[in-house]
Design a protein around this motif. Structure first.
Motif, PDB file in Angstrom:
ATOM      1  N   GLY A   1      93.472  -7.921 -41.360  1.00  0.00           N
ATOM      2  CA  GLY A   1      93.863  -7.028 -42.453  1.00  0.00           C
ATOM      3  C   GLY A   1      95.026  -7.558 -43.266  1.00  0.00           C
ATOM      4  O   GLY A   1      95.845  -6.777 -43.772  1.00  0.00           O
ATOM      5  N   VAL A   2      95.086  -8.876 -43.443  1.00  0.00           N
ATOM      6  CA  VAL A   2      96.199  -9.525 -44.138  1.00  0.00           C
ATOM      7  C   VAL A   2      95.680 -10.243 -45.380  1.00  0.00           C
ATOM      8  O   VAL A   2      94.624 -10.882 -45.338  1.00  0.00           O
ATOM      9  CB  VAL A   2      96.907 -10.531 -43.208  1.00  0.00           C
ATOM     10  CG1 VAL A   2      97.917 -11.379 -43.969  1.00  0.00           C
ATOM     11  CG2 VAL A   2      97.591  -9.793 -42.058  1.00  0.00           C
ATOM     12  N   THR A   3      96.429 -10.135 -46.459  1.00  0.00           N
ATOM     13  CA  THR A   3      96.139 -10.940 -47.645  1.00  0.00           C
ATOM     14  C   THR A   3      97.270 -11.936 -47.870  1.00  0.00           C
ATOM     15  O   THR A   3      98.391 -11.742 -47.400  1.00  0.00           O
ATOM     16  CB  THR A   3      95.951 -10.071 -48.898  1.00  0.00           C
ATOM     17  OG1 THR A   3      97.107  -9.232 -49.076  1.00  0.00           O
ATOM     18  CG2 THR A   3      94.704  -9.214 -48.775  1.00  0.00           C
ATOM     19  N   ALA A   4      96.954 -13.007 -48.604  1.00  0.00           N
ATOM     20  CA  ALA A   4      97.894 -14.109 -48.772  1.00  0.00           C
ATOM     21  C   ALA A   4      97.761 -14.673 -50.178  1.00  0.00           C
ATOM     22  O   ALA A   4      96.930 -14.226 -50.972  1.00  0.00           O
ATOM     23  CB  ALA A   4      97.611 -15.187 -47.726  1.00  0.00           C
ATOM     24  N   THR A   5      98.575 -15.676 -50.465  1.00  0.00           N
ATOM     25  CA  THR A   5      98.482 -16.425 -51.718  1.00  0.00           C
ATOM     26  C   THR A   5      97.900 -17.796 -51.423  1.00  0.00           C
ATOM     27  O   THR A   5      98.394 -18.506 -50.542  1.00  0.00           O
ATOM     28  CB  THR A   5      99.866 -16.590 -52.377  1.00  0.00           C
ATOM     29  OG1 THR A   5     100.391 -15.303 -52.693  1.00  0.00           O
ATOM     30  CG2 THR A   5      99.753 -17.410 -53.660  1.00  0.00           C
ATOM     31  N   PHE A   6      96.848 -18.154 -52.162  1.00  0.00           N
ATOM     32  CA  PHE A   6      96.210 -19.457 -52.009  1.00  0.00           C
ATOM     33  C   PHE A   6      96.535 -20.303 -53.233  1.00  0.00           C
ATOM     34  O   PHE A   6      96.104 -19.993 -54.349  1.00  0.00           O
ATOM     35  CB  PHE A   6      94.700 -19.307 -51.868  1.00  0.00           C
ATOM     36  CG  PHE A   6      94.262 -18.814 -50.509  1.00  0.00           C
ATOM     37  CD1 PHE A   6      93.727 -19.693 -49.577  1.00  0.00           C
ATOM     38  CD2 PHE A   6      94.402 -17.471 -50.162  1.00  0.00           C
ATOM     39  CE1 PHE A   6      93.327 -19.238 -48.318  1.00  0.00           C
ATOM     40  CE2 PHE A   6      94.000 -17.011 -48.916  1.00  0.00           C
ATOM     41  CZ  PHE A   6      93.469 -17.898 -47.983  1.00  0.00           C
TER      42      PHE A   6
ATOM     43  N   ALA B   1     108.647  -8.405 -35.464  1.00  0.00           N
ATOM     44  CA  ALA B   1     109.948  -8.375 -36.137  1.00  0.00           C
ATOM     45  C   ALA B   1     110.037  -7.269 -37.183  1.00  0.00           C
ATOM     46  O   ALA B   1     111.120  -7.046 -37.750  1.00  0.00           O
ATOM     47  CB  ALA B   1     110.214  -9.731 -36.803  1.00  0.00           C
ATOM     48  N   GLY B   2     108.922  -6.575 -37.429  1.00  0.00           N
ATOM     49  CA  GLY B   2     108.926  -5.502 -38.415  1.00  0.00           C
ATOM     50  C   GLY B   2     108.754  -5.979 -39.848  1.00  0.00           C
ATOM     51  O   GLY B   2     109.080  -5.230 -40.784  1.00  0.00           O
ATOM     52  N   TRP B   3     108.237  -7.190 -40.029  1.00  0.00           N
ATOM     53  CA  TRP B   3     108.031  -7.722 -41.380  1.00  0.00           C
ATOM     54  C   TRP B   3     106.581  -7.544 -41.795  1.00  0.00           C
ATOM     55  O   TRP B   3     105.668  -7.903 -41.046  1.00  0.00           O
ATOM     56  CB  TRP B   3     108.358  -9.218 -41.439  1.00  0.00           C
ATOM     57  CG  TRP B   3     109.743  -9.575 -41.012  1.00  0.00           C
ATOM     58  CD1 TRP B   3     110.889  -8.861 -41.227  1.00  0.00           C
ATOM     59  CD2 TRP B   3     110.138 -10.740 -40.272  1.00  0.00           C
ATOM     60  NE1 TRP B   3     111.970  -9.501 -40.696  1.00  0.00           N
ATOM     61  CE2 TRP B   3     111.543 -10.665 -40.103  1.00  0.00           C
ATOM     62  CE3 TRP B   3     109.453 -11.834 -39.764  1.00  0.00           C
ATOM     63  CZ2 TRP B   3     112.254 -11.644 -39.427  1.00  0.00           C
ATOM     64  CZ3 TRP B   3     110.153 -12.814 -39.092  1.00  0.00           C
ATOM     65  CH2 TRP B   3     111.551 -12.715 -38.932  1.00  0.00           C
ATOM     66  N   LYS B   4     106.375  -7.014 -42.970  1.00  0.00           N
ATOM     67  CA  LYS B   4     105.034  -6.926 -43.524  1.00  0.00           C
ATOM     68  C   LYS B   4     104.663  -8.289 -44.107  1.00  0.00           C
ATOM     69  O   LYS B   4     105.472  -8.921 -44.766  1.00  0.00           O
ATOM     70  CB  LYS B   4     104.957  -5.847 -44.603  1.00  0.00           C
ATOM     71  CG  LYS B   4     103.563  -5.697 -45.212  1.00  0.00           C
ATOM     72  CD  LYS B   4     103.495  -4.532 -46.164  1.00  0.00           C
ATOM     73  CE  LYS B   4     102.116  -4.441 -46.832  1.00  0.00           C
ATOM     74  NZ  LYS B   4     101.027  -4.340 -45.850  1.00  0.00           N
ATOM     75  N   VAL B   5     103.436  -8.723 -43.869  1.00  0.00           N
ATOM     76  CA  VAL B   5     102.966 -10.014 -44.358  1.00  0.00           C
ATOM     77  C   VAL B   5     102.016  -9.797 -45.525  1.00  0.00           C
ATOM     78  O   VAL B   5     101.122  -8.939 -45.463  1.00  0.00           O
ATOM     79  CB  VAL B   5     102.258 -10.809 -43.244  1.00  0.00           C
ATOM     80  CG1 VAL B   5     101.728 -12.139 -43.777  1.00  0.00           C
ATOM     81  CG2 VAL B   5     103.204 -11.050 -42.073  1.00  0.00           C
ATOM     82  N   GLY B   6     102.210 -10.565 -46.590  1.00  0.00           N
ATOM     83  CA  GLY B   6     101.337 -10.421 -47.747  1.00  0.00           C
ATOM     84  C   GLY B   6     101.520 -11.565 -48.720  1.00  0.00           C
ATOM     85  O   GLY B   6     102.185 -12.567 -48.426  1.00  0.00           O
TER      86      GLY B   6
END
Length: 258
Positions: free
Chosen positions: A82-87, A238-243
């Motif tokens: 359920g993670v999105t990223a930058t390509f 660590a409580g960091w949202k990844v996006g």
């Protein structure tokens, strides 16, 4: 007295010396941003260029794609989490695999520009750099259905010409705060994880690769694929949202409105 040693000769030597200084100065200006390829100076003197964003967020980025062998596997892994990223895509790869580039965008990921080819931009004069970036920008924009907001130069080596060309195209140049060294022949899932984790903080930008470029070891993407779940677990704990970078709180380039 010959012209070489007389007043005329001295004037020509002064002119030649002035021209040499001007050429050297122009070359220095062109190459000066390359010093920020070093992580230490970048984090201290150019945090936005390094990709330092919101303290509660980590930007996940992938370079060098798309590749029909490895990129779909990364997309499936990210979808499962359920993670999105930058390509950051190479324009020539987009031209070869336009449907795959469009699929990355359709899956909710952000497309960005990594040059037209994976080549050191310092080698090229400003006009050629501008042409390469414009062509890559258009290829990525067509695949994404929207103009890309971000640019990362190949090898992370920035020139003043590349920075200016990206800015004119409405793109902010972003490098990274931590990477996995996942392009090497010795890379493994655990080694990539440890290398990322060593410098990862809230607000950081992670550089990984979803494919093996011409400068990477064959099959090196498998180490990245193995490392990503553990990196995501670290961020979660660590409580960091990844996006993607678009959610990272970085300012837009001047003149570009969201």
């Amino acid at each position: 007295m010959s012209g070489r040693s007389g007043p005329g000769g001295r004037a020509r030597r002064r002119l030649a010396g002035t021209a040499a200084v001007a050429v050297a100065g122009a070359a220095a200006v062109h190459a000066a941003p390359a010093a920020l390829a070093l992580a230490g100076p970048r984090r201290v003197f150019a945090p936005t260029l390094a990709g330092t964003g919101r303290a509660d967020h980590v930007a996940l980025t992938f370079d060098d794609g798309p590749d029909p062998t490895s990129t779909p596997r990364m997309l499936r892994l990210l979808a499962d989490r359920g993670v999105t990223a930058t390509f950051f895509l190479v324009g020539a790869n987009v031209a070869r695999h336009p449907q795959l580039a469009a699929e990355i965008a359709a899956a909710g990921h952000e497309l960005a520009v990594h040059g037209l080819h994976h080549r050191l931009l310092l080698r090229y004069p400003p006009r050629r750099v501008a042409d390469h970036l414009a062509r890559a920008h258009d290829l990525v924009a067509t695949a994404a259905g929207t103009p890309p907001r971000f640019f990362r130069p190949p090898y992370g080596v920035l020139s003043s010409a590349a920075w200016a060309a990206a800015r004119r195209l409405g793109m902010r140049t972003v490098l990274w705060t931590t990477w996995g060294r996942d392009w090497t022949a010795r890379a493994t899932g655990p080694s990539v994880y440890r290398t990322v984790a060593r410098d990862l903080r809230g607000g950081g930008t992670i550089l990984l690769h979803d494919t093996a470029s011409d400068t990477a070891a064959p099959e090196s993407w498998r180490a990245t694929l193995a490392a990503v779940p553990t990196i995501l677990d670290l961020c979660r704990d660590a409580g960091w949202k990844v996006g993607p970078l678009g959610d990272h709180g970085l300012p837009d380039p001047p003149g570009r409105a969201r």
